[in-house]
Design a protein around this motif. Structure first.
Motif, PDB file in Angstrom:
ATOM      1  N   THR A 261     -59.584  13.542  32.696  1.00  0.00           N
ATOM      2  CA  THR A 261     -58.953  13.816  31.410  1.00  0.00           C
ATOM      3  C   THR A 261     -59.843  14.626  30.485  1.00  0.00           C
ATOM      4  O   THR A 261     -59.370  15.151  29.489  1.00  0.00           O
ATOM      5  CB  THR A 261     -58.541  12.508  30.682  1.00  0.00           C
ATOM      6  OG1 THR A 261     -59.693  11.718  30.463  1.00  0.00           O
ATOM      7  CG2 THR A 261     -57.497  11.756  31.472  1.00  0.00           C
ATOM      8  N   LYS A 262     -61.119  14.737  30.785  1.00  0.00           N
ATOM      9  CA  LYS A 262     -62.000  15.594  29.991  1.00  0.00           C
ATOM     10  C   LYS A 262     -62.522  16.709  30.886  1.00  0.00           C
ATOM     11  O   LYS A 262     -62.214  16.742  32.076  1.00  0.00           O
ATOM     12  CB  LYS A 262     -63.132  14.780  29.353  1.00  0.00           C
ATOM     13  CG  LYS A 262     -64.041  14.060  30.316  1.00  0.00           C
ATOM     14  CD  LYS A 262     -65.074  13.273  29.555  1.00  0.00           C
ATOM     15  CE  LYS A 262     -66.268  13.011  30.441  1.00  0.00           C
ATOM     16  NZ  LYS A 262     -67.493  12.909  29.720  1.00  0.00           N
ATOM     17  N   GLU A 263     -63.291  17.605  30.353  1.00  0.00           N
ATOM     18  CA  GLU A 263     -63.772  18.752  31.121  1.00  0.00           C
ATOM     19  C   GLU A 263     -64.963  18.386  32.010  1.00  0.00           C
ATOM     20  O   GLU A 263     -65.979  19.056  32.017  1.00  0.00           O
ATOM     21  CB  GLU A 263     -64.122  19.914  30.191  1.00  0.00           C
ATOM     22  CG  GLU A 263     -62.907  20.616  29.641  1.00  0.00           C
ATOM     23  CD  GLU A 263     -62.000  21.172  30.736  1.00  0.00           C
ATOM     24  OE1 GLU A 263     -62.495  21.877  31.632  1.00  0.00           O
ATOM     25  OE2 GLU A 263     -60.792  20.894  30.687  1.00  0.00           O
ATOM     26  N   THR A 264     -64.803  17.351  32.761  1.00  0.00           N
ATOM     27  CA  THR A 264     -65.817  16.905  33.705  1.00  0.00           C
ATOM     28  C   THR A 264     -65.766  17.791  34.947  1.00  0.00           C
ATOM     29  O   THR A 264     -64.689  18.128  35.420  1.00  0.00           O
ATOM     30  CB  THR A 264     -65.533  15.442  34.119  1.00  0.00           C
ATOM     31  OG1 THR A 264     -65.473  14.642  32.947  1.00  0.00           O
ATOM     32  CG2 THR A 264     -66.580  14.901  35.043  1.00  0.00           C
ATOM     33  N   VAL A 265     -66.920  18.152  35.485  1.00  0.00           N
ATOM     34  CA  VAL A 265     -66.968  18.877  36.745  1.00  0.00           C
ATOM     35  C   VAL A 265     -66.640  17.872  37.848  1.00  0.00           C
ATOM     36  O   VAL A 265     -67.266  16.822  37.946  1.00  0.00           O
ATOM     37  CB  VAL A 265     -68.364  19.495  36.987  1.00  0.00           C
ATOM     38  CG1 VAL A 265     -68.446  20.100  38.381  1.00  0.00           C
ATOM     39  CG2 VAL A 265     -68.682  20.525  35.912  1.00  0.00           C
ATOM     40  N   ILE A 266     -65.637  18.203  38.647  1.00  0.00           N
ATOM     41  CA  ILE A 266     -65.245  17.340  39.754  1.00  0.00           C
ATOM     42  C   ILE A 266     -65.433  18.136  41.034  1.00  0.00           C
ATOM     43  O   ILE A 266     -64.837  19.200  41.205  1.00  0.00           O
ATOM     44  CB  ILE A 266     -63.791  16.864  39.610  1.00  0.00           C
ATOM     45  CG1 ILE A 266     -63.639  16.060  38.313  1.00  0.00           C
ATOM     46  CG2 ILE A 266     -63.377  16.036  40.826  1.00  0.00           C
ATOM     47  CD1 ILE A 266     -62.223  15.642  38.006  1.00  0.00           C
ATOM     48  N   ALA A 267     -66.285  17.629  41.919  1.00  0.00           N
ATOM     49  CA  ALA A 267     -66.591  18.301  43.177  1.00  0.00           C
ATOM     50  C   ALA A 267     -66.231  17.371  44.330  1.00  0.00           C
ATOM     51  O   ALA A 267     -66.606  16.202  44.343  1.00  0.00           O
ATOM     52  CB  ALA A 267     -68.078  18.660  43.224  1.00  0.00           C
ATOM     53  N   SER A 268     -65.493  17.910  45.281  1.00  0.00           N
ATOM     54  CA  SER A 268     -64.935  17.100  46.352  1.00  0.00           C
ATOM     55  C   SER A 268     -65.014  17.883  47.654  1.00  0.00           C
ATOM     56  O   SER A 268     -64.545  19.013  47.726  1.00  0.00           O
ATOM     57  CB  SER A 268     -63.484  16.761  45.980  1.00  0.00           C
ATOM     58  OG  SER A 268     -62.876  15.955  46.929  1.00  0.00           O
ATOM     59  N   ILE A 269     -65.594  17.282  48.686  1.00  0.00           N
ATOM     60  CA  ILE A 269     -65.815  17.996  49.946  1.00  0.00           C
ATOM     61  C   ILE A 269     -65.211  17.235  51.125  1.00  0.00           C
ATOM     62  O   ILE A 269     -65.034  16.014  51.059  1.00  0.00           O
ATOM     63  CB  ILE A 269     -67.332  18.246  50.165  1.00  0.00           C
ATOM     64  CG1 ILE A 269     -67.565  19.209  51.340  1.00  0.00           C
ATOM     65  CG2 ILE A 269     -68.094  16.935  50.306  1.00  0.00           C
ATOM     66  CD1 ILE A 269     -68.987  19.735  51.429  1.00  0.00           C
ATOM     67  N   SER A 270     -64.918  17.977  52.158  1.00  0.00           N
ATOM     68  CA  SER A 270     -64.420  17.448  53.419  1.00  0.00           C
ATOM     69  C   SER A 270     -63.024  16.840  53.246  1.00  0.00           C
ATOM     70  O   SER A 270     -62.115  17.518  52.796  1.00  0.00           O
ATOM     71  CB  SER A 270     -65.428  16.456  53.996  1.00  0.00           C
ATOM     72  OG  SER A 270     -65.034  16.032  55.286  1.00  0.00           O
ATOM     73  N   SER A 271     -62.877  15.570  53.526  1.00  0.00           N
ATOM     74  CA  SER A 271     -61.567  14.921  53.416  1.00  0.00           C
ATOM     75  C   SER A 271     -61.279  14.395  52.007  1.00  0.00           C
ATOM     76  O   SER A 271     -60.140  14.066  51.694  1.00  0.00           O
ATOM     77  CB  SER A 271     -61.486  13.758  54.405  1.00  0.00           C
ATOM     78  OG  SER A 271     -62.507  12.808  54.141  1.00  0.00           O
ATOM     79  N   SER A 272     -62.288  14.323  51.148  1.00  0.00           N
ATOM     80  CA  SER A 272     -62.096  13.676  49.842  1.00  0.00           C
ATOM     81  C   SER A 272     -61.177  14.405  48.862  1.00  0.00           C
ATOM     82  O   SER A 272     -60.680  13.766  47.937  1.00  0.00           O
ATOM     83  CB  SER A 272     -63.441  13.369  49.175  1.00  0.00           C
ATOM     84  OG  SER A 272     -64.112  14.545  48.801  1.00  0.00           O
ATOM     85  N   PRO A 273     -60.867  15.708  49.014  1.00  0.00           N
ATOM     86  CA  PRO A 273     -59.842  16.264  48.134  1.00  0.00           C
ATOM     87  C   PRO A 273     -58.508  15.515  48.245  1.00  0.00           C
ATOM     88  O   PRO A 273     -57.692  15.578  47.325  1.00  0.00           O
ATOM     89  CB  PRO A 273     -59.729  17.724  48.590  1.00  0.00           C
ATOM     90  CG  PRO A 273     -61.132  18.049  49.018  1.00  0.00           C
ATOM     91  CD  PRO A 273     -61.563  16.790  49.749  1.00  0.00           C
ATOM     92  N   TYR A 274     -58.324  14.784  49.334  1.00  0.00           N
ATOM     93  CA  TYR A 274     -57.148  13.913  49.448  1.00  0.00           C
ATOM     94  C   TYR A 274     -57.088  12.947  48.263  1.00  0.00           C
ATOM     95  O   TYR A 274     -56.023  12.706  47.704  1.00  0.00           O
ATOM     96  CB  TYR A 274     -57.185  13.131  50.766  1.00  0.00           C
ATOM     97  CG  TYR A 274     -56.191  12.000  50.807  1.00  0.00           C
ATOM     98  CD1 TYR A 274     -54.845  12.245  51.086  1.00  0.00           C
ATOM     99  CD2 TYR A 274     -56.581  10.691  50.542  1.00  0.00           C
ATOM    100  CE1 TYR A 274     -53.927  11.205  51.092  1.00  0.00           C
ATOM    101  CE2 TYR A 274     -55.671   9.649  50.551  1.00  0.00           C
ATOM    102  CZ  TYR A 274     -54.343   9.910  50.829  1.00  0.00           C
ATOM    103  OH  TYR A 274     -53.429   8.887  50.829  1.00  0.00           O
ATOM    104  N   LEU A 275     -58.246  12.409  47.867  1.00  0.00           N
ATOM    105  CA  LEU A 275     -58.293  11.462  46.746  1.00  0.00           C
ATOM    106  C   LEU A 275     -57.866  12.147  45.447  1.00  0.00           C
ATOM    107  O   LEU A 275     -57.155  11.551  44.636  1.00  0.00           O
ATOM    108  CB  LEU A 275     -59.691  10.866  46.601  1.00  0.00           C
ATOM    109  CG  LEU A 275     -60.244  10.145  47.825  1.00  0.00           C
ATOM    110  CD1 LEU A 275     -61.681   9.715  47.585  1.00  0.00           C
ATOM    111  CD2 LEU A 275     -59.371   8.973  48.219  1.00  0.00           C
ATOM    112  N   LEU A 276     -58.292  13.392  45.264  1.00  0.00           N
ATOM    113  CA  LEU A 276     -57.900  14.145  44.069  1.00  0.00           C
ATOM    114  C   LEU A 276     -56.400  14.416  44.072  1.00  0.00           C
ATOM    115  O   LEU A 276     -55.733  14.281  43.039  1.00  0.00           O
ATOM    116  CB  LEU A 276     -58.660  15.469  43.990  1.00  0.00           C
ATOM    117  CG  LEU A 276     -60.179  15.394  43.890  1.00  0.00           C
ATOM    118  CD1 LEU A 276     -60.769  16.795  43.831  1.00  0.00           C
ATOM    119  CD2 LEU A 276     -60.609  14.569  42.703  1.00  0.00           C
ATOM    120  N   ALA A 277     -55.873  14.796  45.226  1.00  0.00           N
ATOM    121  CA  ALA A 277     -54.434  15.066  45.325  1.00  0.00           C
ATOM    122  C   ALA A 277     -53.633  13.791  45.095  1.00  0.00           C
ATOM    123  O   ALA A 277     -52.644  13.798  44.363  1.00  0.00           O
ATOM    124  CB  ALA A 277     -54.111  15.665  46.691  1.00  0.00           C
TER     125      ALA A 277
END
Length: 130
Positions: free
Chosen positions: A43-59
């Motif tokens: 909800t804030k301008e936090t840098v979010i970095a996600s690699i490998s399979s973890s973009p699933y969590l973001l989606a």
């Protein structure tokens, strides 16, 4: 060893969130507290970095809506998961869309460089090679 649990986090103190991948990311598909945590960080301008399979969590948390991304899942599993906007998928090794950085596992060196730049860290890029 973690420094704190999700319940102990002070969101104002967070400048970034780094999500590593794992062999069976789908085991986390029912972890609603985790998805709420990710949403709150986003909800804030936090840098979010996600690699490998973890973009699933973001989606799954809805953070990738309207964002270009990549993920270390097969295209079949990406579609089968039902949480990704397939039209925003990129086959690039690393993708940055605003404050969100996603990468496939093999792109870990470039992923680290993107993350370092996003956090305004000083480092010599020539030292790191793919």
């Amino acid at each position: 060893m973690a420094d704190a649990t999700m319940d102990e986090i002070i969101f104002e103190d967070i400048d970034s969130l780094l999500l590593p991948g794992c062999m069976d990311i789908m085991t986390l598909s029912d972890e609603e507290r985790l998805f709420e945590f990710i949403k709150q960080v986003a909800t804030k301008e936090t840098v979010i970095a996600s690699i490998s399979s973890s973009p699933y969590l973001l989606a799954k948390a809805g953070v990738l809506r309207g964002k270009k991304y990549t993920v270390g899942l097969t295209e079949e599993n990406l579609k089968k998961s039902g949480v990704f906007e397939v039209e925003n998928f990129s086959k690039d090794m690393v993708v940055q869309d605003g404050n969100i950085i996603t990468a496939r596992g093999r792109g870990f060196v470039r992923f680290g460089q993107y993350l370092g730049k996003a956090l305004n860290l000083e480092f010599d890029e020539r030292w790191y090679h793919e």
